[in-house]
Design a protein around this motif. Structure first.
Motif, mmCIF file in Angstrom:
data_model
loop_
_atom_site.group_PDB
_atom_site.id
_atom_site.type_symbol
_atom_site.label_atom_id
_atom_site.label_comp_id
_atom_site.label_asym_id
_atom_site.label_seq_id
_atom_site.Cartn_x
_atom_site.Cartn_y
_atom_site.Cartn_z
ATOM 1 N N GLU A 174 0.843 -1.224 -0.049
ATOM 2 C CA GLU A 174 0.073 0.239 -0.109
ATOM 3 C C GLU A 174 0.648 1.269 0.152
ATOM 4 O OE1 GLU A 174 -3.422 1.757 -0.642
ATOM 5 O OE2 GLU A 174 -3.928 -0.308 0.238
ATOM 6 N N LYS A 256 -11.580 -6.406 -0.062
ATOM 7 C CA LYS A 256 -11.319 -5.201 -0.628
ATOM 8 C C LYS A 256 -12.629 -4.644 -1.210
ATOM 9 C CE LYS A 256 -9.743 -5.589 -4.789
ATOM 10 N NZ LYS A 256 -8.837 -5.774 -6.151
ATOM 11 N N PRO A 263 -6.987 -0.668 -0.133
ATOM 12 C CA PRO A 263 -7.506 -1.873 -0.504
ATOM 13 C C PRO A 263 -6.412 -3.022 -0.194
ATOM 14 C CG PRO A 263 -6.985 -0.847 -2.403
ATOM 15 C CD PRO A 263 -6.778 0.155 -1.352
ATOM 16 N N TYR A 264 -5.068 -2.644 -0.378
ATOM 17 C CA TYR A 264 -4.103 -3.716 -0.160
ATOM 18 C C TYR A 264 -3.805 -4.013 1.400
ATOM 19 C CZ TYR A 264 -3.716 -2.756 -5.094
ATOM 20 O OH TYR A 264 -4.102 -2.474 -6.224
ATOM 21 N N GLY A 267 -6.534 -5.937 2.318
ATOM 22 C CA GLY A 267 -6.226 -7.271 2.107
ATOM 23 C C GLY A 267 -5.341 -8.083 3.075
#
Length: 408
Positions: A174, A256, A263-264, A267
């Motif tokens: 990220e 996500k 989002p990462y 995750g």
């Protein structure tokens, strides 16, 4: 046939520990840490799968196949080389595993297409499987006499290693430059640093066998007269490893879709919550009886699975992560208690064969359902696949709870 002789430190310490400058306590904690690093590497790719999908345009089915290749490779390594360190020594096996792991991470770091992900994950599975057997044995060698800390550190290091690896990789993807490179470079550095420390470890295997004597598959065996009980109790592994396989392959994609920002990192947090709470539960409740642990873990898993399915349907991020924490506690307890129950069915002289069968069930439970879920996700959507996964795992968890009622 040559035999393996493990030297007791109390009686012949000078013979067994004649080489290596690292003390027994230091070796114990180092080996536990090394296992955690191997498991960190196993979950590091999870937050990156979304990037790989966008970059190379492959389906969710392919994504889960990449995970399944890793699980199958671990299984093959454990069956083919599970006893290797008992014959040629802990240090040579760990050094070989480190070398293969470094190559695997280099392949993942430089992967130009999805085919290289298959290769990298297969090599990583082989390295992790070989290291797992040697590390498990080394922890028993180095633990304080009379204690049972080796198996505890083995399970706790796995849980926390997977949690830290996923979370750290998610944060680096990220925020750090080179989203699919930085994590791998740090892992390579860690494995390279581990090599001289392995060389400094004492070697505890005194007698060594010819290579042709030890490269024999470990034959999985069902405890005599206990096939039905083993099949019922094996549902503990089915429930636990279906959850583990789904979260490490599709979990980041589910999360996500529920969160708009970072989002990462989200995750990576998905796997970290499951594995972290699972490892913590194992650490806190390690002294509990196996059946009691399963009876508590099963309803927690069912509640957590219901929450995960609800969050996917209702788009509830908070519900998803709270449910993942509850599910993680149940997952950790189910695996710990299930393993103890199953190995307890075997006579002492057949424990190696039963352990091999346990690993067959475990890794097939992680790999095969994850591929099936990938197909469902590609065909019917991620929400449908998540609901099917939750119902299936809850079914096996319920049967696992009932299996604890078996008295004979």
């Amino acid at each position: 046939m040559a035999t393996t002789e493990l030297v007791e430190p109390r009686n012949t310490a000078r013979a067994a520990f004649r080489s290596g400058s690292l003390s027994r306590p230091a070796s114990f904690w180092f080996v536990g840490t090394l296992y955690a690093v191997f498991l960190m590497a196993s979950t590091a790719p999870s937050p990156m799968y979304a990037i790989y999908q966008q970059r190379w345009h492959f389906t969710t089915t392919v994504l889960t196949e990449v995970f399944a290749v890793y699980a199958v490779a671990i299984l093959l390594a454990l069956l083919l080389f599970g006893s290797l360190s008992d014959h040629i020594g802990r240090r040579p096996v760990l050094l070989a595993a480190l070398a293969v792991e470094i190559v695997a991470v280099l392949v993942l770091a430089a992967a130009p297409d999805v085919g290289w992900l298959y290769v990298g994950r297969a090599l990583q599975g082989l390295a992790t499987g070989v290291a797992t057997s040697a590390i498990s044995a080394a922890l028993l060698d180095f633990q304080r006499p009379g204690s049972n800390h080796g198996p505890l550190i083995n399970s706790v290091a796995a849980g926390f290693g997977m949690a830290v690896g996923s979370l750290l990789a998610g944060a680096l993807v990220e925020f750090a430059p080179g989203p699919t490179l930085t994590s791998y470079l740090l892992l390579i550095l860690g494995f390279v640093i581990a090599i001289p420390i392995v060389l400094a470890m004492p070697e505890t295997v005194a007698r060594r066998s010819a290579l042709r004597e030890v490269l024999r598959p470990q034959r999985p065996t069902v405890p005599t007269g206990k096939g039905a009980a083993f099949a019922l109790m094996a549902t503990t592994l089915l429930a636990a490893w279906i959850v583990g396989g789904m979260f490490m392959s599709l979990g980041p994609s589910v999360a996500k879709g529920l969160v708009s920002g970072n989002p990462y990192l989200v995750g990576g947090l998905t796997v970290a919550v499951l594995a972290g709470f699972g490892g913590l539960a194992q650490l806190v409740l390690s002294g509990w009886a196996a059946r009691r642990v399963v009876r508590i873990g099963a309803p927690l898993m069912i509640v957590g699975l219901a929450g995960v399915a609800t969050s996917a349907i209702e788009d509830g991020a908070a519900v998803f992560f709270v449910s993942s924490a509850v599910l993680g506690i149940g997952w950790g307890l189910m695996f710990m208690g299930g393993f103890r129950m199953l190995i307890g069915l075997a006579a002492a002289e057949h424990r190696a064969g039963t352990s091999a069968l346990i690993y067959v069930v475990a890794y097939l439970s992680a790999g095969v359902p994850s591929v099936a879920l990938g197909f469902l996700s590609t065909t019917f959507g991620l929400v449908t696949a998540t609901v099917v996964f939750a119902v299936t795992a809850a079914f096996f968890a319920a049967i696992a709870a009932l299996s604890t009622l078996i008295r004979h």
